[in-house]
Design a protein around this motif. Structure first.
Motif, PDB file in Angstrom:
ATOM      1  N   UNK A  78      42.685  39.224  24.959  1.00 30.05           N
ATOM      2  CA  UNK A  78      42.763  39.585  26.385  1.00 30.05           C
ATOM      3  C   UNK A  78      43.905  38.797  27.012  1.00 30.05           C
ATOM      4  N   UNK A  79      44.762  39.473  27.759  1.00 29.67           N
ATOM      5  CA  UNK A  79      45.891  38.752  28.353  1.00 29.67           C
ATOM      6  C   UNK A  79      45.955  38.958  29.856  1.00 29.67           C
ATOM      7  N   UNK A  80      46.596  37.985  30.503  1.00 28.14           N
ATOM      8  CA  UNK A  80      46.934  38.125  31.919  1.00 28.14           C
ATOM      9  C   UNK A  80      45.754  38.131  32.874  1.00 28.14           C
ATOM     10  N   UNK A  81      44.666  37.446  32.519  1.00 25.63           N
ATOM     11  CA  UNK A  81      43.548  37.356  33.462  1.00 25.63           C
ATOM     12  C   UNK A  81      43.997  36.543  34.681  1.00 25.63           C
ATOM     13  N   UNK A  82      43.789  37.096  35.869  1.00 29.05           N
ATOM     14  CA  UNK A  82      44.251  36.444  37.099  1.00 29.05           C
ATOM     15  C   UNK A  82      43.401  35.200  37.399  1.00 29.05           C
ATOM     16  N   UNK A  83      44.023  34.174  38.022  1.00 29.93           N
ATOM     17  CA  UNK A  83      43.265  32.967  38.374  1.00 29.93           C
ATOM     18  C   UNK A  83      41.983  33.277  39.145  1.00 29.93           C
TER      19      UNK A  83
ATOM     20  N   UNK B 184      44.809  26.826  38.007  1.00 27.35           N
ATOM     21  CA  UNK B 184      44.978  28.194  37.514  1.00 27.35           C
ATOM     22  C   UNK B 184      46.259  28.819  38.043  1.00 27.35           C
ATOM     23  N   UNK B 185      46.512  28.620  39.339  1.00 26.01           N
ATOM     24  CA  UNK B 185      47.737  29.195  39.888  1.00 26.01           C
ATOM     25  C   UNK B 185      48.968  28.540  39.284  1.00 26.01           C
ATOM     26  N   UNK B 186      48.876  27.215  39.075  1.00 24.16           N
ATOM     27  CA  UNK B 186      49.994  26.498  38.473  1.00 24.16           C
ATOM     28  C   UNK B 186      50.277  27.002  37.064  1.00 24.16           C
ATOM     29  N   UNK B 187      49.210  27.234  36.314  1.00 19.87           N
ATOM     30  CA  UNK B 187      49.382  27.681  34.920  1.00 19.87           C
ATOM     31  C   UNK B 187      50.100  29.028  34.896  1.00 19.87           C
ATOM     32  N   UNK B 188      49.672  29.952  35.755  1.00 21.97           N
ATOM     33  CA  UNK B 188      50.342  31.259  35.741  1.00 21.97           C
ATOM     34  C   UNK B 188      51.771  31.138  36.268  1.00 21.97           C
ATOM     35  N   UNK B 189      51.949  30.276  37.268  1.00 28.72           N
ATOM     36  CA  UNK B 189      53.282  30.154  37.865  1.00 28.72           C
ATOM     37  C   UNK B 189      54.279  29.546  36.882  1.00 28.72           C
ATOM     38  N   UNK B 190      53.859  28.487  36.200  1.00 28.19           N
ATOM     39  CA  UNK B 190      54.788  27.793  35.306  1.00 28.19           C
ATOM     40  C   UNK B 190      54.737  28.343  33.877  1.00 28.19           C
ATOM     41  N   UNK B 191      53.890  29.355  33.653  1.00 26.38           N
ATOM     42  CA  UNK B 191      53.774  29.925  32.315  1.00 26.38           C
ATOM     43  C   UNK B 191      53.382  28.872  31.296  1.00 26.38           C
ATOM     44  N   UNK B 219      37.956  28.091  32.682  1.00 25.54           N
ATOM     45  CA  UNK B 219      38.758  29.057  33.440  1.00 25.54           C
ATOM     46  C   UNK B 219      40.183  29.089  32.919  1.00 25.54           C
ATOM     47  N   UNK B 220      40.709  27.906  32.593  1.00 24.91           N
ATOM     48  CA  UNK B 220      42.066  27.834  32.044  1.00 24.91           C
ATOM     49  C   UNK B 220      42.139  28.605  30.727  1.00 24.91           C
ATOM     50  N   UNK B 221      41.081  28.463  29.918  1.00 23.51           N
ATOM     51  CA  UNK B 221      41.066  29.184  28.651  1.00 23.51           C
ATOM     52  C   UNK B 221      41.044  30.702  28.888  1.00 23.51           C
ATOM     53  N   UNK B 222      40.294  31.113  29.920  1.00 27.28           N
ATOM     54  CA  UNK B 222      40.196  32.542  30.206  1.00 27.28           C
ATOM     55  C   UNK B 222      41.544  33.142  30.562  1.00 27.28           C
ATOM     56  N   UNK B 223      42.357  32.405  31.297  1.00 29.71           N
ATOM     57  CA  UNK B 223      43.652  32.987  31.640  1.00 29.71           C
ATOM     58  C   UNK B 223      44.660  32.796  30.511  1.00 29.71           C
TER      59      UNK B 223
END
Lengths: 118, 291
Positions: A78-83, B184-191, B219-223
């Motif tokens: 699963x990829x790209x799950x939103x925060x 979570x936002x930081x992880x997605x933002x900084x890849x 939660x970090x693992x989920x994203x």
């Protein structure tokens, strides 16, 4: 409403871009399993980047899809799950323990290749 | 009656002020001395000014301009609110005593009227002062809250794919929520592929804090990233095990340094010495083993 499933070599790519309702989710589960059977794919990437809401039922269906696909010999990531989605899932107590995840489609494909090579 | 009493108080203001000053002096010098270094002149001056403010309030009810500037200045100087409220109490006592002594009061009604009137002068002043002070405090508290929030959950991207979140101080539910959001936002933002959560500065890890940390890690693992918990001090490790908390689901390391090495390994990298001293040692070991 059906979710398109794309084939790429040995992999299947699914990008969910609509709000999932229960009916669509069940339909998707069936479609994916048939597709795996049809193509003999070894890896599946389900991209959830544009999904803003996942409720407990959809989460269960996704978890089921992963275990079912594993049974059929296809690894799922699963990829790209939103925060926000991740936070809701954790709050709901859904940890999706045995489901591999990745940050985005690219990472997902890399992860899939790694697990398949092992 | 009302006007008469007001006139009487205003006419004899000097006398009342004298009585008031004497009492205030006895009462508060000690108390105030502990709070701030106040010279005698400043204390005297402030007392006089306070008295003037009170009398101008009595004279023309409702004019709060003087009171406002006075209280603002005291707030800036850091004088305690108790100085002002105690002063007002003393003023009430002194004025009531003085009025009851001066006028020939016959009936109970007269007595009650005097008390009511003095209350009418004093209560608005106290009300205003308390409002000013509490407003000031609330302001300070909200400013500090904002400052605390800014400091509470920073996320630092160190190298491509690795970010660090150093946590310092106690974690409560509100902060845990903020930590999770930022993470979570930081992880997605900084890849980021790997996040290091450093709890070196967290003094106590109880079940609640551990629960929040586990949730954040899940939660970090989920994203799609990995969370490594670093900076676990011996006493923290002891508490965690004694409390029966299971942290085995995600990797933990004792120090940030070790955690960082593990993170590099996870992202398929490692640190090598530029001058190749590591190789030299290996060569040395090799030659030794040959001999």
């Amino acid at each position: 409403m059906r979710i398109p499933i794309l084939k790429l070599h040995n992999y299947l790519l699914i990008s969910i871009q609509i709000e999932l309702d229960d009916q669509t989710a069940i339909q998707f589960q069936e479609d994916l399993l048939h597709k795996i059977h049809e193509t003999g794919a070894t890896g599946v990437v389900i991209d959830l980047t544009s999904v803003d809401v996942i409720d407990s039922f959809i989460a269960k269906v996704l978890g089921d899809v992963v275990s079912m696909s594993n049974l059929m010999g296809a690894k799922v990531v699963l990829t790209g799950i939103q925060p926000a989605v991740a936070m809701t899932l954790i709050d709901l107590g859904i940890h999706l323990k045995d489901v591999p995840t990745a940050l985005n489609l690219e990472q997902g494909l890399i992860k899939l290749r790694q697990t398949l090579e092992e | 009656m009302n006007k008469k009493l007001q006139g009487l108080v205003l006419k004899n203001s000097d006398e009342i002020i004298r009585l008031w000053l004497r009492k205030v002096d006895q009462n508060h010098k000690k108390k105030l001395g502990q709070v701030a270094e106040v010279s005698d002149e400043l204390f005297e001056g402030t007392n006089r000014e306070f008295a003037n403010v009170i009398f101008s309030m009595v004279e023309n009810k409702g004019s709060t301009e003087e009171l406002k500037t006075f209280s603002e200045r005291l707030i800036q100087l850091g004088w305690p609110l108790s100085y002002l409220t105690d002063g007002m109490q003393v003023f009430r006592n002194v004025t009531v005593d003085y009025l009851l002594n001066q006028t020939e009061i016959v009936t109970k009604e007269d007595c009650i009227e005097v008390l009511h009137m003095v209350d009418d002068w004093i209560d608005p002043i106290i009300h205003h002062l308390v409002n000013e002070y509490s407003g000031n405090w609330e302001n300070i508290v909200s400013l500090q809250k904002v400052a605390l929030q800014e400091l509470s959950a920073p996320l630092i991207p160190v190298v491509q794919g690795i970010t660090i979140m150093p946590l310092i101080g106690t974690i409560d539910t509100e902060r845990a929520k903020l930590i999770m959001e930022n993470l979570l936002h930081g992880v997605t933002k900084h890849n980021a592929e790997v996040v290091l959560m450093d709890i070196t500065g967290v003094p106590v890890v109880d079940t609640m804090v551990a629960h929040h940390i586990i949730q954040a890690a899940e939660a970090v693992r989920l994203i799609g990233a990995t969370c490594i918990l670093v900076g676990i001090r011996p006493e923290i490790a002891q508490t965690i095990v004694n409390l029966g908390i299971n942290l085995e689901r995600f990797p933990t390391k004792s120090s940030l340094k070790k955690g960082f090495e593990a993170a590099l390994e996870l992202t398929g990298r490692r640190i090598i010495d530029m001058d190749g001293s590591g190789d030299k040692i290996e060569e040395l070991l090799e030659t030794l083993s040959k001999e």
